[in-house]
Each structure stands twice: as structure tokens, then as C-alpha cells.
Scaffold this active site. Structure first.
Site, PDB file in Angstrom:
ATOM      1  N   ARG A 110      39.535  36.181  50.116  1.00  0.00           N
ATOM      2  CA  ARG A 110      39.055  36.746  48.839  1.00  0.00           C
ATOM      3  C   ARG A 110      37.599  37.131  49.065  1.00  0.00           C
ATOM      4  O   ARG A 110      36.759  36.285  49.380  1.00  0.00           O
ATOM      5  CB  ARG A 110      39.181  35.724  47.716  1.00  0.00           C
ATOM      6  N   HIS A 137      44.204  43.786  44.283  1.00  0.00           N
ATOM      7  CA  HIS A 137      44.672  42.397  44.134  1.00  0.00           C
ATOM      8  C   HIS A 137      46.196  42.398  44.327  1.00  0.00           C
ATOM      9  O   HIS A 137      46.956  42.130  43.389  1.00  0.00           O
ATOM     10  CB  HIS A 137      44.275  41.862  42.749  1.00  0.00           C
ATOM     11  N   GLN A 140      48.608  39.477  43.215  1.00  0.00           N
ATOM     12  CA  GLN A 140      48.808  39.347  41.774  1.00  0.00           C
ATOM     13  C   GLN A 140      49.888  40.314  41.292  1.00  0.00           C
ATOM     14  O   GLN A 140      50.771  39.943  40.511  1.00  0.00           O
ATOM     15  CB  GLN A 140      47.492  39.608  41.032  1.00  0.00           C
ATOM     16  N   ASP A 226      43.095  42.902  31.686  1.00  0.00           N
ATOM     17  CA  ASP A 226      42.320  42.025  32.570  1.00  0.00           C
ATOM     18  C   ASP A 226      40.923  41.877  31.952  1.00  0.00           C
ATOM     19  O   ASP A 226      40.574  42.597  31.003  1.00  0.00           O
ATOM     20  CB  ASP A 226      42.244  42.688  33.963  1.00  0.00           C
ATOM     21  N   CYS A 266      46.483  38.616  34.404  1.00  0.00           N
ATOM     22  CA  CYS A 266      46.396  37.862  35.669  1.00  0.00           C
ATOM     23  C   CYS A 266      45.676  36.538  35.505  1.00  0.00           C
ATOM     24  O   CYS A 266      45.856  35.643  36.325  1.00  0.00           O
ATOM     25  CB  CYS A 266      45.734  38.721  36.745  1.00  0.00           C
ATOM     26  N   ARG A 294      52.788  33.307  41.216  1.00  0.00           N
ATOM     27  CA  ARG A 294      51.897  33.575  42.360  1.00  0.00           C
ATOM     28  C   ARG A 294      52.336  32.730  43.561  1.00  0.00           C
ATOM     29  O   ARG A 294      52.387  33.214  44.698  1.00  0.00           O
ATOM     30  CB  ARG A 294      50.433  33.239  41.999  1.00  0.00           C
TER      31      ARG A 294
HETATM   32  N1  NVA Z   1      39.638  41.775  38.016  1.00  0.00           N
HETATM   33  C1  NVA Z   1      39.366  40.360  38.088  1.00  0.00           C
HETATM   34  C2  NVA Z   1      40.593  39.627  38.497  1.00  0.00           C
HETATM   35  C3  NVA Z   1      40.435  38.131  38.561  1.00  0.00           C
HETATM   36  C4  NVA Z   1      41.677  37.445  39.054  1.00  0.00           C
HETATM   37  C5  NVA Z   1      38.232  40.114  39.065  1.00  0.00           C
HETATM   38  O1  NVA Z   1      38.193  40.796  40.106  1.00  0.00           O
HETATM   39  O2  NVA Z   1      37.389  39.264  38.798  1.00  0.00           O
HETATM   40  N1   CP Z   2      44.608  35.682  38.923  1.00  0.00           N
HETATM   41  C1   CP Z   2      43.832  35.138  39.856  1.00  0.00           C
HETATM   42  O1   CP Z   2      43.709  35.640  40.987  1.00  0.00           O
HETATM   43  O2   CP Z   2      43.237  33.971  39.477  1.00  0.00           O
HETATM   44  P1   CP Z   2      42.095  33.185  40.256  1.00  0.00           P
HETATM   45  O3   CP Z   2      40.849  34.009  40.205  1.00  0.00           O
HETATM   46  O4   CP Z   2      41.966  31.887  39.519  1.00  0.00           O
HETATM   47  O5   CP Z   2      42.531  32.978  41.686  1.00  0.00           O
END
Ligand code: NVA
Ligand code: CP
Length: 313
Positions: A110, A137, A140, A226, A266, A294
Site C-alpha cells: 500500500r 484499489h 477492493q 467513498d 469500501c 476482502r
Molecule cells: N480512496 C480512499 C480509499 C480508502 C480505503 C483512500 O485512498 O484513502
Molecule cells: N477499504 C480499505 O482498503 O480499508 P483499509 O484502509 O482499512 O485497509
């Protein structure tokens, strides 16, 4: 690597990295793996394999689902963050990839820019999975589509309404629509539109743009949104709160969708911002199944990347 593998190295860096046929396989495997989990049936195809998880941003679901999932498959996990590894002290990504991929069997990352995960993957001896970047992502959306299929059957030909930021989730939904044959109704505030080049789309055929978010939801089979401010964009928080004020999925939006429309998010969610409490906690919301899934889909994904097409029977 702890074991030699007969499977050529494949990465999962964006949704387009698997074919539609491969998705059909992964979804079928996820259903079987989920059934085994619910029945407390031991399934250890990845015994002696190690997953390295590298987090440069916060996480709850991704961390827990990958870590629990890998243990359930018989493997083990190494957890690294920027703060507690040399990644935070400027060791080149390429060197980190060479080293980590000599000691582990699969890597989940990540991070911020997609270019970082691509550089890592191009120097990795083992499969690399995108656990979220600024641009995509895919894990997800894998879970979201699996959840849709569980509740309503095939997503092909359906309409997904995206209400909110033209972000990593939106980009990935658009890639999925092109690949799996459904349509996305996109409504984003001005200045926060999807960039077709960043999303890596072939054409504009699988999405339609709506100024008014309620119009995007009209007739939709699935409504999804989101956070207004994704990780890494916190400095824009105040400006975004103003720009996104009308992009809150509420009961009026759900009412113009199909009567059996689902709501997904998500997570993490902010009730009263991108979604009302009535919707996310209401009868059309499947967010808890979505979160749980997930783990099941990522187990199927890791199985596929490490072992290839395992027999579903
Ligand atoms: N769009 C959000 C998704 C979090 C799971 C982010 O990138 O923070
Ligand atoms: N949806 C998702 O990726 O959640 P986290 O940021 O908690 O991993």
C-alpha cells in the site's frame, strides 16, 4: 523463496492485470474458500509460503484481511511500514524489491504513486499485489464485485452509480466496467473528475457522466461512494468539504435507483459526509459483507498468483 513455483510470476497492480476468464475463476475459488472458512475446514495450500505486507499508508481492512487470510491458507506474514524499515530511510525501491522478494513468496504493497509499486514489481522475483495506491484499489473492487455477485448474480450489463471523488476507487470501477461489461454512472464535483488517461481506459464506452449525483443514481443496480478526502490528500480537506457537500448518498438518491439496488462503501466511512447514516446502516447496505469479502477474494487471489488455476471441484 521457500519453494520453487511452477507458475510464472504475475503481478496484480491494477484491475486489468487479470482477464475476464481469470476473474470468473478467482470468484469461483473465493466462494469455495469462503465456504471452507465458514465450515472451519482447514485449507493450507500456501503452507511454508510467506507474504510480505508493506504499508506506507494506514489500514484496518487491508492489514487484517491479508494477514488473517495468509495464516488461514497455512502461510505466514511479515509486516513492514515506512516508519520501521529502511524504506523510510531512502533505501531505493528497486533494492528493497530485490531483497524482500528473495526472502518471501508474495508481496502486498500500500503506497502513494502507482509508479512506486510498478518499480517494485519490475525488480521483484515474486508476485506483487496492489493494496491501494493513489490511482487504484483493485483488491477492493475484486471484493465489491464478488459481493455483488453473491447478492444479485452477474454484474455484466448492470449499472453502477459512482457518487463522489474521481479517485483510486473510481478509476478501478471504470477499469472493471470495461473488462467485465457493465456501465458506470459517474458523478463527481467539478475539479474532481476522473482522468481517463490515469484510469488507463481504452474508451469512454463503459461510463456516462452526470452533473447531478441523483441523476447518476437513477435506475442504478448498485450505488457506491467513498471518502471525500483520500489518504495523501489531507491538505485539501477543507476545500473538499465545500466542493463535495452535495455528493452525499442519501435516501433520496437510493429511492431513484432500482428498488433492489445495493449500497456499497469500501470503508472507512464518514456518516453525514459522503453517505447518510440511514443509507449505510439501512437495508440496502451490504458494507459489512463487502468488508469481510476482502479476505475471501484476496485468499483466492494469492492462491491464483502462487499456484495458478487450482481445480474448483
Ligand atoms: N480512496 C480512499 C480509499 C480508502 C480505503 C483512500 O485512498 O484513502
Ligand atoms: N477499504 C480499505 O482498503 O480499508 P483499509 O484502509 O482499512 O485497509
Amino acid at each position: 523463496m521457500s519453494q520453487s513455483t511452477p507458475v510464472p510470476v504475475r503481478h496484480y497492480l491494477q484491475f486489468t492485470d487479470l482477464t475476464a476468464d481469470e476473474y470468473a475463476h478467482v470468484f469461483a475459488r473465493a466462494a469455495d474458500i469462503k465456504r471452507k472458512f465458514k465450515a472451519y475446514e482447514k485449507y493450507h495450500p500456501l503452507a511454508d509460503r510467506t507474504l510480505a505486507m508493506i504499508f506506507e499508508k494506514a489500514s484496518t481492512r487491508t492489514r487484517v484481511s491479508f494477514e488473517a487470510g495468509m495464516y488461514q491458507l497455512g502461510g505466514s506474514v511479515v509486516h513492514l511500514t515506512t516508519g520501521d524499515s529502511q524504506l523510510g530511510r531512502s533505501e531505493p525501491i528497486e533494492d528493497s524489491a530485490r531483497v524482500i522478494s528473495r526472502m518471501t513468496d508474495i508481496v502486498m504493497i500500500r503506497t502513494y504513486g502507482q509508479d512506486k509499486i510498478e518499480r517494485f514489481a519490475s525488480h521483484s522475483r515474486v508476485p506483487v499485489i496492489n493494496g491501494l495506491t493513489n490511482e487504484f484499489h483493485p483488491c477492493q473492487i475484486l471484493a465489491d464485485i464478488f459481493t455483488y455477485i453473491e447478492h444479485r448474480g452477474s454484474i455484466t450489463g448492470k449499472v453502477v452509480a459512482w457518487v463522489g471523488d474521481g479517485n483510486n476507487m473510481a478509476n478501478t470501477w471504470l477499469q472493471a466496467a470495461e473488462l467485465l461489461g457493465f456501465t458506470v454512472h459517474l458523478s463527481t464535483p467539478s475539479g474532481y473528475e476522473v482522468d481517463q488517461a490515469v484510469a488507463g481506459l481504452r474508451s469512454t464506452d463503459s461510463y456516462k457522466i452526470f452533473k447531478d449525483p441523483e441523476d447518476a443514481c437513477r435506475g442504478a443496480d448498485l450505488v457506491t461512494t467513498d471518502v471525500w478526502t483520500s489518504m495523501g490528500y489531507e491538505a485539501e480537506n477543507e476545500a473538499r468539504k465545500k466542493a463535495f457537500a452535495d455528493w452525499c448518498v442519501d435516501e433520496a438518491m437510493m429511492q431513484v435507483a432500482q428498488p433492489d439496488a445495493l449500497f456499497m462503501h469500501c470503508l472507512p466511512a464518514h456518516r453525514g459526509e459522503e453517505v447518510s447514516a440511514e443509507v449505510i446502516d439501512g437495508p440496502q447496505s451490504v458494507v459489512w459483507d463487502e468488508a469481510e469479502n476482502r479476505m475471501h477474494v484476496q485468499k483466492a487471489l494469492m492462491e491464483f498468483l502462487l499456484l495458478g488455476k487450482v481445480d474448483c471441484s
